[in-house]
Design an enzyme around this catalytic site. Structure first.
Site, PDB file in Angstrom:
ATOM      1  CG  HIS A 125      42.472  41.129  38.157  1.00 14.62           C
ATOM      2  ND1 HIS A 125      42.308  40.828  39.487  1.00 14.62           N
ATOM      3  CD2 HIS A 125      41.285  41.605  37.722  1.00 14.62           C
ATOM      4  CE1 HIS A 125      41.075  41.111  39.854  1.00 14.62           C
ATOM      5  NE2 HIS A 125      40.434  41.587  38.804  1.00 14.62           N
ATOM      6  CG  ASP A 126      45.353  39.158  40.969  1.00 11.75           C
ATOM      7  OD1 ASP A 126      46.563  39.252  41.256  1.00 11.75           O
ATOM      8  OD2 ASP A 126      44.599  40.148  40.887  1.00 11.75           O
ATOM      9  N   GLY A 143      38.453  37.748  37.733  1.00 10.33           N
ATOM     10  CA  GLY A 143      39.678  37.806  38.519  1.00 10.33           C
ATOM     11  C   GLY A 143      39.768  36.708  39.563  1.00 10.33           C
TER      12      GLY A 143
END
Length: 270
Positions: A125-126, A143
């Site tokens: 994520h991200d 992340g």
């Protein structure tokens, strides 16, 4: 909406709301979610899952058993719709996983163009990835990792959350990347130690010998000088204003970051 020129295998499942571009190929037993956008000429070979609020750029090919656009694996994930954006002409091999972002950190995982993701690589994520990057088999990005253009990560390497990997850096196989890796740097080992410059990569990218020698001199001044790395970098800035790769390294070092910088000594045992 499915373009008339798209080729969809009868066993594939495409949920209502998905946007399927011209000349897209969706092979057997694929699953495409209702918030997905596949641009023209995308190929899903077979048993590919593309879900979430995910867009896949033109000409990207995704191989069997990849799962693209799954929810963040963060324990703080709020289940609010977030996004994954993949650029053009990427190759995503077997078993690769890519997650959408988290709303707490902007809600976007982004991947640039012309990237190669080998089998079972993971983009969490991200993350923010540039273009012309290679993630070899089983590379793991935690992340919020940033990987800049033309970086290469060797098989089985793992990158700590919030870490930056600079432009055209090279990370050796099975390396543990706990700290930021400067542009054009070469990192190896567990813990990962900065072991010099990616001279081969620089040559292949068209940098001439004079430029490479300048970068080498700057590297030595930065990491072998008497002051701190950041102080040494600031001290040589005026000497390299006409050398773009050195300035890129200096800007990278001077930028704000959640992680310290990898160096030839940080994390070294004994």
């Amino acid at each position: 909406m499915i373009a008339e020129s798209a080729k969809v295998h009868p066993s594939a499942v495409i949920e209502d709301g998905a946007v399927i571009g011209e000349n897209v190929t969706i092979g057997p037993f694929c699953h495409v979610g209702g918030l997905v956008e596949l641009a023209d000429d995308v190929v899903l070979m077979s048993h590919v899952v593309v879900i979430g609020r995910t867009s896949v750029g033109r000409g990207t090919r995704i191989f069997p058993s990849a799962v693209i656009g799954g929810d963040s694996q963060s324990v703080h994930h709020s289940a609010v719709d977030t996004r994954l954006v993949i650029g053009e002409n990427c190759t995503i091999r077997e078993g690769v996983t890519m997650n959408t972002g988290t709303v707490e950190h902007g809600g976007l995982t982004s991947v640039g163009d012309n990237n190669l993701f080998l089998a079972y690589a993971h983009v969490a994520h991200d993350c923010r990835l540039g273009s012309n990057i290679i993630l070899s088999n089983n590379v793991m990005l935690a992340g919020h990792v940033v990987v800049e253009d033309r970086a290469i990560l060797g098989g089985g390497s793992a990158v700590h959350q919030f870490t930056r990997v600079g432009r055209q850096a090279f990370v050796g196989g099975l390396s543990a990347v706990s700290y930021d890796v400067i542009p054009y740097g070469m990192l190896n080992g567990n813990p990962g130690i900065l072991s010099g410059l990616n001279v081969v990569g620089m040559s292949r990218a068209g940098h001439d010998k004079a430029v490479i020698h300048q970068v080498r001199r700057a590297y030595k001044s930065i990491f072998e000088g008497t002051g701190s790395v950041r102080a040494n970098a600031a001290a040589i800035r005026d000497d390299y204003l006409d050398c773009a790769p050195v300035m890129e390294i200096l800007d990278f070092i001077g930028a704000e970051s959640d992680r310290a910088l990898s160096s030839p000594t940080r994390g070294k045992k004994g």
